[in-house]
Design an enzyme around this catalytic site. Sequence first.
Site, PDB file in Angstrom:
ATOM      1  N   HIS A 216      -7.733   0.788 -50.241  1.00 44.11           N
ATOM      2  CA  HIS A 216      -8.543   1.962 -49.896  1.00 44.11           C
ATOM      3  C   HIS A 216      -9.638   2.080 -50.940  1.00 44.11           C
ATOM      4  CE1 HIS A 216      -9.342   5.909 -48.021  1.00 44.11           C
ATOM      5  NE2 HIS A 216      -9.791   6.200 -49.241  1.00 44.11           N
ATOM      6  N   CYS A 217     -10.888   2.085 -50.494  1.00 46.96           N
ATOM      7  CA  CYS A 217     -12.026   2.129 -51.415  1.00 46.96           C
ATOM      8  C   CYS A 217     -12.684   3.504 -51.362  1.00 46.96           C
ATOM      9  CB  CYS A 217     -13.037   1.042 -51.060  1.00 46.96           C
ATOM     10  SG  CYS A 217     -14.513   1.079 -52.112  1.00 46.96           S
ATOM     11  N   PRO A 218     -12.650   4.273 -52.447  1.00 42.60           N
ATOM     12  CA  PRO A 218     -13.296   5.588 -52.429  1.00 42.60           C
ATOM     13  C   PRO A 218     -14.810   5.508 -52.300  1.00 42.60           C
ATOM     14  CG  PRO A 218     -12.535   5.042 -54.647  1.00 42.60           C
ATOM     15  CD  PRO A 218     -11.986   3.993 -53.732  1.00 42.60           C
TER      16      PRO A 218
END
Length: 299
Positions: free
Chosen positions: A156-158
């Site tokens: 998951h990439c913010p």
Amino acid sequence: MMLIPTHHFRDIERKPEYLQPEKCAPPPFPGPAGAMWFIRDGCGIACAIVTWFLVLYAEFVVLFVMLVPSRDYAYSIINGIVFNLLAFLALASHCRAMLTDPGAVPKGNATKEFIESLQLKPGQVVYKCPKCCSIKPDRAHHCSVCKRCIRKMDHHCPWVNNCVGENNQKYFVLFTMYIALISLHALIMVGFHFLHCFEEDWTKCSSFSPPTTVILLILLCFEALLFLIFTSVMFGTQVHSICTDETGIEQLKKEERRWAKKTKWMNMKAVFGHPFSLGWASPFATPDQGKADPYQYVV
């Protein structure tokens, strides 16, 4: 005594209270086709806004501090076109990575009726996620931020406020590539501009005052260097992950490989589309991946 083969229904966390398919509510009514995907996460939204701000800041410094005041019109036009094109492709890739469903498994589909409709054969099992009450396809993992199981979830990439998964990995790879390219381009232009200002009069090399010009250029240099290193490493990691057909989570957990091994070229085509074309570099070209829907596992 002869044993009758039975089907298996397994929970990923091995909790007995979740093993009954009746515990799941019926799946929600599907939304309209092509509905926009967006994760309402405060941290992710803030990071996405910061990403756009930093790109627009670089755009401002490149155009109004370095290129517009330049007397070399050919230099300004060529570099302006290249930088703006790369920035546009980077932001377009960012939007596609952020607003594309990464491969979310239908929520709440682990019902008795749906499991029976799979017509499992003896020796086959299905895995259920107790958190989103979904049947997990092979290589899917649950994301605590998206609150969904994601097919081939890498991480998951913010910065894109989304998971990187089966459906949007191409756009994430393009985003890291174009950010690395505009960062490198900006660093080169900052270096040339500093040399030009040292050789010429500082008051003539920019429309801003010399102290303001120096501060703006140093900030851009720091930003470009930081993101060049970060996105180059991320780009290389993603390409390696694609070529080996092993996601970041699978590498981290050292999961046993249960899927067929393919060549590196086939793995690249599976992410960027068939056949090879300029569409591989375009965030507007949706790859035709020909994905299967494997809910069943042989054990």
